[in-house]
Design a protein around this motif. Structure first.
Motif, mmCIF file in Angstrom:
data_model
loop_
_atom_site.group_PDB
_atom_site.id
_atom_site.type_symbol
_atom_site.label_atom_id
_atom_site.label_comp_id
_atom_site.label_asym_id
_atom_site.label_seq_id
_atom_site.Cartn_x
_atom_site.Cartn_y
_atom_site.Cartn_z
ATOM 1 N N LEU A 80 -2.892 4.344 6.341
ATOM 2 C CA LEU A 80 -2.920 5.778 5.505
ATOM 3 C C LEU A 80 -3.771 6.595 5.696
ATOM 4 C CD1 LEU A 80 -2.122 4.127 1.908
ATOM 5 C CD2 LEU A 80 -0.601 5.313 3.615
ATOM 6 N N MET B 50 -7.304 6.518 -2.982
ATOM 7 C CA MET B 50 -5.867 6.433 -3.261
ATOM 8 C C MET B 50 -5.629 7.483 -4.306
ATOM 9 S SD MET B 50 -4.472 4.086 -1.577
ATOM 10 C CE MET B 50 -2.957 3.317 -2.150
ATOM 11 N N LEU C 84 0.661 -1.344 -0.036
ATOM 12 C CA LEU C 84 0.041 0.293 -0.055
ATOM 13 C C LEU C 84 0.782 1.354 0.032
ATOM 14 C CD1 LEU C 84 -3.056 -0.153 -0.304
ATOM 15 C CD2 LEU C 84 -3.130 0.670 2.275
ATOM 16 N N GLN C 85 1.991 1.431 0.728
ATOM 17 C CA GLN C 85 2.870 2.397 0.629
ATOM 18 C C GLN C 85 3.406 2.732 -0.667
ATOM 19 O OE1 GLN C 85 3.362 4.214 3.471
ATOM 20 N NE2 GLN C 85 2.158 3.135 4.924
ATOM 21 N N HIS D 195 0.295 6.400 -6.978
ATOM 22 C CA HIS D 195 -1.182 6.706 -7.338
ATOM 23 C C HIS D 195 -1.854 5.396 -7.814
ATOM 24 C CE1 HIS D 195 -0.994 11.230 -6.735
ATOM 25 N NE2 HIS D 195 0.347 10.770 -6.816
ATOM 26 N N GLU E 29 -3.109 12.012 -2.006
ATOM 27 C CA GLU E 29 -2.035 12.915 -2.096
ATOM 28 C C GLU E 29 -2.259 14.370 -2.623
ATOM 29 O OE1 GLU E 29 2.733 11.251 -2.923
ATOM 30 O OE2 GLU E 29 1.114 11.224 -4.456
ATOM 31 N N TYR F 142 2.116 1.887 -3.452
ATOM 32 C CA TYR F 142 0.783 2.379 -4.181
ATOM 33 C C TYR F 142 0.463 3.878 -3.925
ATOM 34 C CZ TYR F 142 -0.414 -2.224 -6.008
ATOM 35 O OH TYR F 142 -0.419 -3.559 -6.718
ATOM 36 N N TYR F 143 0.515 4.188 -2.665
ATOM 37 C CA TYR F 143 0.268 5.377 -2.355
ATOM 38 C C TYR F 143 1.149 6.544 -2.907
ATOM 39 C CZ TYR F 143 -0.063 9.516 0.825
ATOM 40 O OH TYR F 143 -0.087 10.787 1.338
ATOM 41 N N ARG F 144 2.386 6.168 -3.180
ATOM 42 C CA ARG F 144 3.364 7.001 -3.727
ATOM 43 C C ARG F 144 2.953 6.918 -5.230
ATOM 44 N NH1 ARG F 144 6.696 5.161 0.181
ATOM 45 N NH2 ARG F 144 7.496 3.347 -1.262
#
Lengths: 701, 148, 121
Positions: free
Chosen positions: C99, C65, B102-103, B109, C69, B105-107
């Motif tokens: 998250l 998701m 997930l981390q 997107h 950000e 993926y977070y970066r």
């Protein structure tokens, strides 16, 4: 939007083809015919692109359908026949349409142009299909990727076709001839090895023999007619390059089908046997890889079915694995789950009909539910998979479209299924050894925990001798005993048995120890200690676990003992050669958290007399079993205690343990054995007088 | 909801490869599973896994081509409930997709792979087979005896 | 009845998105639009209220998701609130609680935003 899908590409290709055809028709209609090289080049390039567009369109279509070789041959025959008829009757048809009696067709006018156009297009379309069918036949069952040969040939076809444009100048005629000859050479080379014949059955070979000779004759006659008939002129007029392409395909057809005829006629399985040898070598490499590397069951079955379908030239393979008394399809290779399950259950139902000790062939004709299959599997093989002479499942492979398995396939599968069995057994053993290792580690930890929890030495009190024996079971049973030296005159003891085994029991034991240790310091009666312990355990014990315990205090000064019992074995008081089982009532810890627990918990007080013996034990003693699975039992236990009641504590405990061990030899100990014996020796009074009194039991609730 | 573009048979549903049909697929599977008495909680997990599998087919096997077919078949025995999903699109190996991080993926997107992970977590068995040139099948099954 | 609906409530600095119905690959674009609109208006502090959301698949999770950000870069956040156990379990299975901030009630989530804004001042 992303509409990126084959079906749509097909439509685009078809559209391209239609657009090119219209452009070509327009060009034919409006551009004046001329012999100039520019005109011819534009014309033939347009024709070329149209053919290419059509071929690409057809290509997807043929791939989608995956036609079998015999129907490909049949289709080639049909299109050749169409061309044959077209050429044969072209004179009549064209003369009928022509206003003049001139078969050298006028170049202008819509209707005549259309007729020529349609005529040429039928030939163009048929040629495209025949060309593609050859391509499919060529690549059919080719073991290696040798498309380069075919592609080279295609390049020369194009070169040879277009070089006809140069024939106006006789100087350059040799170029055309060179390309033409090279094309023919390549045709011969590419036609020689027709490997797919090996894979069809005898009946089909006979049909093929008949078809190939007819088609070969058709191709030859088309070629001959083309050079003398109107057709040539018309095609030459339409496009010289296309005419040449027609000739080349005609030659290809004549050669290919002649060779096919003779190959079929004289086909001997030497080529196939040779291929199989090569295959066997690669398979052996697979086998060794299989046995040494693949240890994960899911990966393994996939690899096995992959190899199995390769070595038996099958269309699909899977494993019917025995699980929970039934057969389950695993490792499906090119077969749907439903089809595999259907066939698997058919095999399971009929397994007594076939001799499944080795690879057998089963025809799907006998399968009643054949129509339910998603794909037309016609023949299957079933090979047993065994480990240590025990049947573990079957390896199955299937062929579609009436292809048969032969004895070579059987031999290959027989050998392979033996290897596969070993590989599967290996992976199973590997998994088991991992589990076993983990269990052993856990038990080591549990034993270590237990060892640290139990008191390392017995307390030393004047007038009280203590003997303890603890024999852990292999799996750690959860027995626990402990002593608490509260003060100079007060001695606390506890014996407990945690439900369950192994690491979980060990952790509960550790907790129970902590609870009793702290409670013993603050609470003065066994009953209250057990009530409090029950309360605390409520937070940590889950429903499945409980703890049986007996707790007691001995007051050395007043020579009394207080005992409470929570679901534990009775406490034995051995006095004057007789046994008294002390059974104060109480429920096990962790079973009930209401007032009911404290309400039913009894505490009894006993005045101790000289030579009184208190025996604490767990059911590991009374339930120790012999090889007839009989219990050691409390009668025998009590008998031994009475017989030895005049001995000291250590002697008695040794005696008991020796008897238990003798009794249960040849049968593994399955629970911990704990025995604690306390012997009270009243301090000798100065006058040496001994008091003999009946003890008084005083139940206190 | 009106049912469009699909025929309903006893244990089989055929719909076009469009996301709008996901709800029809879910309804079909949940009706079939509830009917044989599978507890609602487990049914919810099953339909989520089926939804993910079909979304994957629409995205990856058919690449959003709206005219493809998705066939959903239900099979059940006392021990397990099995859903088989068939498509005729591009072979797509769900088993080879690694579990998502997930981390990362977070970066990036990114969200792909979450569905596959869900399927594996929610079901007892997730299998895939491709019969080249014919069809692909995804098999999802849930053991009924071990789940309480 | 629409299978899915996302409506927005403007609380000044904080916007609340109310989800309703079934959020899957088909309805996810609608939620994407909702987020895009908020970003266009420069609203980066979002609380998503899940009270009436009956169902969510990974395509729906993907929307969060995709925008988290962007929101955080602009000093905002997406905070989630009022999930049913069923929906929470799916978020949990995928590790989303690491998250995203997930709150029991919408008010809690909104107050968290206001508190942090006050701290900045």
């Amino acid at each position: 939007m992303k509409f990126d899908i084959p079906a749509l590409k097909i439509n685009q290709k078809f559209q391209t083809f239609i657009v090119l055809s219209i452009v070509l028709f327009g060009f034919k209609l409006f551009a004046p015919g001329s012999d100039s090289i520019t005109y011819l080049l534009i014309n033939d390039l347009l024709v070329g692109f149209t053919v290419a567009a059509f071929i690409f369109y057809l290509m997807d279509w043929i791939h989608l359908k995956k036609i079998n070789p015999l129907s490909l041959v049949m289709n080639i025959g049909i299109f050749t026949a169409v061309i044959f008829l077209l050429i044969t009757f072209s004179n009549t048809i064209l003369r009928g349409l022509s206003t003049e009696n001139n078969i050298y067709f006028p170049k202008t006018g819509f209707i005549p142009n259309l007729v020529v156009f349609v005529y040429s297009f039928i030939i163009l379309g048929s040629l495209s299909y025949i060309f593609l069918a050859f391509r499919e036949l060529y690549s059919l069952k080719q073991k290696r990727d040798i498309n380069t040969y075919f592609n080279t040939m295609v390049v020369f076809f194009i070169l040879a076709s277009y070089s006809t444009l140069l024939q106006k100048s006789t100087d350059l005629l040799y170029i055309k001839d060179t390309f033409f000859i090279i094309s023919i050479l390549l045709i011969i080379i590419n036609s020689i090895k027709i490997s797919w014949i090996a894979f069809i059955v005898k009946k089909e070979k006979k049909i093929l023999l008949f078809l190939s000779i007819i088609i070969a004759i058709l191709f030859v006659s088309n070629l001959v007619k083309n050079s003398g008939n109107n057709n040539a002129n018309l095609l030459v007029q339409f496009s010289p390059a296309l005419n040449q392409f027609f000739n080349i395909i005609g030659i290809y057809g004549a050669i290919y089908f002649s060779i096919l005829f003779f190959t079929t006629l004289f086909h001997i399985p030497t080529a196939e046997a040779f291929d199989r040898k090569a295959q066997e070598v690669t398979s052996l490499q697979y086998f060794s890889k299989l046995i040494t590397e693949v240890l994960d069951f899911d990966d393994l079955v996939k690899t096995i079915t992959d190899i199995a379908s390769k070595i038996s030239n099958a269309d699909a393979a899977w494993i019917a694995w025995q699980e929970n008394g039934g057969l389950k399809s695993v490792g499906n290779n090119s077969i749907g789950f439903l089809d595999a399950d259907l066939i698997t259950s058919f095999v399971a139902e009929n397994k007594n009909k076939y001799n499944l000790n080795e690879t057998v062939f089963i025809s799907m004709d006998k399968f009643q539910k054949k129509s339910q299959l998603g794909e037309s599997f016609s023949n299957i093989t079933v090979s047993p998979l065994r480990a240590h002479n025990e049947l573990k499942g079957y390896l199955l492979t299937g062929k579609k479209n009436n292809f048969l398995f032969d004895d070579e396939d059987k031999n290959a599968l027989d050998t392979f299924s033996d290897y596969a069995s070993i590989a599967i057994e290996n992976s199973r053993l590997f998994e088991e050894s991992i589990i076993k290792e983990r269990l052993e580690k856990e038990l080591d930890v549990a034993r270590e925990v237990q060892r640290k929890i139990l008191p390392s030495k017995n307390p030393n009190y004047e007038g009280l001798s203590i003997s303890t024996v603890f024999i852990p079971a292999f799996e750690v049973g959860g027995d626990y005993y402990d002593f608490f030296e509260i003060d100079k005159y007060t001695f606390g003891f506890v014996i407990a048995d945690v439900s369950g085994k192994g690491i979980s029991a060990a952790f509960i034991m550790a907790e129970v120890k902590g609870i009793f240790e702290s409670l013993s310091k603050t609470i003065k009666t066994p009953k209250n200690i057990l009530i409090k312990a029950n309360e605390i355990l409520q937070r940590t014990l889950d429903r499945k676990n409980f703890v049986s315990a007996a707790y007691g205090f001995i007051d050395l000064q007043n020579e009394t003992m207080l005992i409470s019992r929570a679901g534990h074995c009775p406490i034995i008081l051995l006095r004057d050669n007789s046994i008294e089982n002390l059974r104060p009532s109480g429920i096990g810890l962790g079973l009930n958290f209401s007032d009911h627990f404290s309400n039913t918990l009894e505490e009894i007080k006993i005045d101790l007399k000289e030579n009184d013996i208190i025996v604490l034990y767990t059911d590991g003693i009374t339930e120790a079993k012999n090889k007839l699975l009989e219990d050691f039992g409390s009668d025998l236990f009590e008998k031994i205690l009475i017989e030895n009641c005049d001995k000291d504590a250590d002697y008695i405990s040794n005696k008991v343990i020796r008897e238990v061990t003798l009794f249960s030899q040849n049968h593994p100990q399955h629970d911990d054995i704990t025995l604690v014996i306390l012997k009270w020796k009243q301090k000798l009074k100065i006058d040496g007088e001994k008091e003999w009194q009946n003890s008084t039991l005083q139940p206190k609730i | 909801m009106k049912s469009k573009n699909h025929k309903l048979e006893e244990n089989e549903l055929t719909v076009k490869s469009r996301t709008e049909n996901l709800s029809a697929i879910r309804n079909f599977v949940s009706a079939g599973a509830l009917e044989i008495g599978i507890p609602l909680k487990i049914v919810e997990n099953i339909i989520l896994a089926v939804d993910e599998a079909c979304t994957n087919i629409i995205k990856h096997a058919y690449k959003y081509f709206p005219e493809g077919e998705i066939i959903v078949k239900l099979k059940f025995s006392r021990e397990k409930f099995t859903v088989i999903i068939i498509d005729h699109g591009v072979p797509f190996e769900p088993e080879t997709i690694p579990d998502p991080d997930l981390q990362t993926y977070y970066r990036q997107h990114r969200v792909g792979g979450l569905g596959m992970y869900l399927m594996k977590s929610l079901m007892d068995e997730v299998k895939y087979v491709s019969v080249p040139g014919k069809y692909n099948q995804v098999l999802l099954s849930k053991n009924l005896l071990t789940t309480h | 009845m629409a299978e899915f609906n996302a409506s927005t409530k403007d609380l000044g600095e904080v916007s609340v998105i109310y989800l309703q119905g079934y959020l899957d690959a088909h309805t996810a674009p609608s939620l994407e639009n909702t987020f895009s609109n908020l970003i266009e208006k420069g609203k980066y502090c979002t609380v998503v209220n899940f009270t009436e959301l009956a169902y969510i698949s990974s395509a729906g999770l993907g929307v969060f998701m995709a925008f988290i950000e962007k929101m955080r870069e602009n000093n905002g956040d997406i905070k989630l609130s009022s999930m049913s156990d069923k929906v929470y379990n799916i978020f949990d299975l995928l590790g989303f609680p690491l998250l995203y901030e997930i709150y029991k009630t919408e008010d809690e989530a909104v107050n968290k935003f206001i508190e942090s804004k006050n701290l900045e001042k």
